[in-house]
Write an enzyme that holds these catalytic residues in place. Structure first.
Site, PDB file in Angstrom:
ATOM      1  N   THR A 130      -4.105   7.867  -4.088  1.00 11.18           N
ATOM      2  CA  THR A 130      -5.531   7.748  -4.398  1.00 11.18           C
ATOM      3  C   THR A 130      -5.966   8.849  -5.350  1.00 11.18           C
ATOM      4  O   THR A 130      -6.704   8.600  -6.319  1.00 11.18           O
ATOM      5  CB  THR A 130      -6.359   7.816  -3.101  1.00 11.18           C
ATOM      6  OG1 THR A 130      -5.954   6.750  -2.237  1.00 11.18           O
ATOM      7  CG2 THR A 130      -7.846   7.695  -3.386  1.00 11.18           C
TER       8      THR A 130
ATOM      9  N   HIS B 102      -5.219  15.380   3.570  1.00  9.83           N
ATOM     10  CA  HIS B 102      -4.690  14.346   4.445  1.00  9.83           C
ATOM     11  C   HIS B 102      -4.006  14.989   5.651  1.00  9.83           C
ATOM     12  O   HIS B 102      -3.809  16.206   5.689  1.00  9.83           O
ATOM     13  CB  HIS B 102      -3.686  13.461   3.704  1.00  9.83           C
ATOM     14  CG  HIS B 102      -4.316  12.458   2.798  1.00  9.83           C
ATOM     15  ND1 HIS B 102      -4.670  12.767   1.505  1.00  9.83           N
ATOM     16  CD2 HIS B 102      -4.672  11.167   2.986  1.00  9.83           C
ATOM     17  CE1 HIS B 102      -5.208  11.703   0.935  1.00  9.83           C
ATOM     18  NE2 HIS B 102      -5.213  10.714   1.811  1.00  9.83           N
TER      19      HIS B 102
ATOM     20  N   GLY C  77       0.811  -1.211   0.000  1.00  7.18           N
ATOM     21  CA  GLY C  77       0.000   0.000   0.000  1.00  7.18           C
ATOM     22  C   GLY C  77       0.842   1.258   0.000  1.00  7.18           C
ATOM     23  O   GLY C  77       0.306   2.358   0.142  1.00  7.18           O
TER      24      GLY C  77
ATOM     25  N   LYS D 262       1.393  12.722   6.025  1.00  5.59           N
ATOM     26  CA  LYS D 262       1.322  12.148   4.677  1.00  5.59           C
ATOM     27  C   LYS D 262       2.490  12.677   3.864  1.00  5.59           C
ATOM     28  O   LYS D 262       2.630  13.879   3.662  1.00  5.59           O
ATOM     29  CB  LYS D 262      -0.006  12.533   4.027  1.00  5.59           C
ATOM     30  CG  LYS D 262      -0.188  12.073   2.593  1.00  5.59           C
ATOM     31  CD  LYS D 262      -0.427  10.581   2.509  1.00  5.59           C
ATOM     32  CE  LYS D 262      -0.821  10.169   1.094  1.00  5.59           C
ATOM     33  NZ  LYS D 262      -0.850   8.702   0.943  1.00  5.59           N
TER      34      LYS D 262
END
Length: 238
Positions: free
Chosen positions: A146, A135, A75, A139
């Site tokens: 995304t 975010h 991820g 981050k």
């Protein structure tokens, strides 16, 4: 299922909580404080590795897990300039990999909605499309993986948009992605179509990390025992 967690920050800990509640065993936890434990021998104890680290270490981490004969759920975002090399390496080693910019089930449904809406809007040139993403301040990459996935979906359907940019733009060939970093903010993504008459927008807002973690565990369950390269569309049968 035996799981190696490569990256043991807040996301790794959320994954551990969900995985153990489902009866899985965490056999390895790798964080910045114990990188010396990230060996082929230790990784090989797992059936699947779930990798959430940084753009700078993701490719190395994936390759190492594949070398250990362990399937990988990754991820980490911000490394896709190396995607073709990683894909070829996994295929050559007859390994297994799922990469997703976002493992949340809700976000993956949102991807499907975004693509469908972009196809509808491609017939109406009087609408201007732009993206926004918000975010937390930890981050590391901007725009988010995304947001990039969402932008690429839009560009596949709306051919006047040739490239995404991470700033406000008046160039009709550029698709704006506006990034904000504020706390606390697990993640919000918005696609907005604006005209002189009205606006149409779709929004996904994550309330916590549980959706991401649940999807990552689901992906690991799907990947266990398989060979090849898969996506969340395969996991969710979309």
């Amino acid at each position: 299922m035996k799981i190696a967690l490569i990256g043991y920050g807040k996301m790794g800990q959320a994954i551990e909580q969900i995985a153990t509640a489902k009866g899985h065993e965490i056999v390895l936890r790798i964080g910045i404080e114990n990188l010396e434990d990230f060996t082929l021998e230790n990784v090989a104890r797992a059936d699947v590795a779930i990798e959430f680290t940084s753009p700078h270490s993701a490719v190395h981490n994936i390759r190492k897990c594949i070398d250990a004969g362990v399937a990988v759920v990754s991820g980490s975002t911000g490394w896709l300039q190396h995607w073709n090399d990683v894909k070829d390496y996994v295929t050559y080693k007859e390994g297994a990999l799922i990469y997703a910019s976002n493992f949340s089930i809700g976000v993956n449904l949102f991807f499907e909605l975004n693509s469908f809406l972009a196809e509808l809007m491609s017939k109406h040139e009087n609408y201007h499309v732009a993206l926004e993403e918000t975010h937390h301040t930890q981050k590391r990459d901007a725009p988010s993986g995304t947001a990039i996935t969402l932008a690429e979906q839009v560009m596949q359907k709306i051919k006047t948009k040739k490239v995404w940019v991470n700033h406000i733009s008046d160039n009709e060939e550029e698709l704006e992605i506006i990034s904000e970093r504020i706390d606390p903010a697990p993640g919000t993504h918005k696609i907005k179509y604006s005209s002189a008459i009205d606006d149409i927008e779709i929004i996904h807002t994550a309330h916590n990390r549980q959706g991401f973690a649940s999807g990552a565990v689901m992906a690991a369950e799907f990947l266990c025992g398989k060979k090849g390269i898969f996506t969340m569309k395969d996991v969710l049968n979309l």
